[in-house]
Design a protein around this motif. Structure first.
Motif: not given
Lengths: 158, 77, 158, 77
Positions: C28-40
């Motif tokens: 009933g639930a799908i979570t995603t975590f997306i780790g991205t490259v942060r500039e600062i």
């Protein structure tokens, strides 16, 4: 209309498009919550769901949740889309995307959003089971609630 | 004239998605009683009332021209 | 190889494909975590990141995290992909997808996964700033840790 | 022969990603000391050792044919 951050739609929701809406050069974390139609709840087998919304108010309430989140967790970006109409098993009913420089606020704000949706956004679902149907309400045992205030504890649950 | 939107169970009970009330001024509490007695609604006590797309309190006043919605307990998500 | 649930890759990661891996009629639930490259980060401006992995062991450790999650939260499905190589600002370094019948475990298990990745998965990043570069380590102030045990508190932090 | 993989900072300090040690048997603790004195590594004390792709304890024994990796503090995610 691709850039509306808070939307009620009748077509399938693209998770990617929600993610794009919250992308940011200073985001290090994006969380998404995808609410899907589950087949089994307790002992009942769902055939499909029917969602109905008071659309203009529902979009306002979603935007209010976004504002509450920005106040509680700075530097977050939030996008929420909820679908209405008839949905089959495994179809997506709601997507919440939150970006933040750091991961903790991205998780917390996302979970806050789904809890608030279940409190204040005028959307209702009707379960169609093999042996009948019913509009579902009161999942949170909120019999009444007066305002769309951020603090749940301030609300009137009598 | 006050336009009242109905949803979910309430909409099915009344058999339509809105009703028009020929009223000049009424409180939230009173409009709930009036709808209750007129249509014998199951969930009106458990419902919130929205006036012009914002949740209203029991003593708030609704005037002719306002848009009202009866909001039974929500179940989105 | 589309159906590997735990992967180290060198190409861009598709969030949709991770979601597909965990889809389930009873989710009933799908979570995603997306780790991205942060500039600062702090006062430093990142130009790009370089990720390196001890690939076979990293995939084993990701699978172990998946196993830990299945033990802690029943009926969850987990998929994790981490990218290595050179990544620009806003590019995706890691995606974690978790499905569950209910939303709470989907959030909790997802957050557990990213914390564990930062503890036990042999992946390192090198930050390339405008004025220099450095391999980043010890973000969690874990100077040492002996095992890949599920309970963080059991670990040796001396 | 024991194959030792190096990563991140350690790899740059040694100038290659693996070294071969002509040793029959050695403990984890001893191999760290040996690499430390041979290459003057900055992070060896803060590093874990993996033997055949599993984290090892200080007193575990490494034998010829095993694959060893020195794991400085990780920073994935």
């Amino acid at each position: 209309m691709r850039n509306k951050m808070f939307e009620i739609v009748e077509e399938p929701i693209s998770v990617e498009s929600l993610i794009e809406k919250v992308e940011d050069r200073n985001a290090g974390a994006i969380t998404t919550f995808i609410g899907t139609v589950r087949e089994i709840t307790g002992e009942k087998k769902t055939v499909y769901l029917e969602y109905q919304a008071y659309k203009p108010m529902a979009e306002k309430m979603l935007a209010q949740i976004g504002k509450e989140i920005n106040q509680k967790w700075s530097d977050t970006k939030v996008a929420i889309t909820h679908r209405i109409g008839s949905l089959d098993i495994s179809e997506i009913a709601v997507v919440i995307a939150v970006s933040s420089p750091h991961r903790k606020p991205a998780y917390q704000a996302n979970e806050y959003a789904i809890e608030r949706i279940k409190q204040i956004v005028p959307i209702w679902k009707k379960e169609q089971w093999e042996e009948g149907e019913a509009w579902i309400g009161d999942q949170l045992e909120n019999v009444r609630y007066r305002t769309g205030k951020p603090d749940v504890k301030d609300e009137d649950h009598d | 004239m006050i336009e009242v939107f109905l949803f979910a169970q309430l909409q099915e009970e009344v058999g339509k998605d809105k009703v028009l009330l020929d009223i000049k001024e009424i409180t939230v509490k009173e409009i709930k009683h009036q709808l209750q007695s007129q249509f014998d609604l199951s969930q009106i006590e458990a419902s919130m009332v929205a006036v012009n797309e914002a949740y209203a309190l029991e003593d708030d006043i609704i005037r002719s021209g306002d848009t009202v919605a009866i909001i039974p307990p929500v179940s989105g998500g």
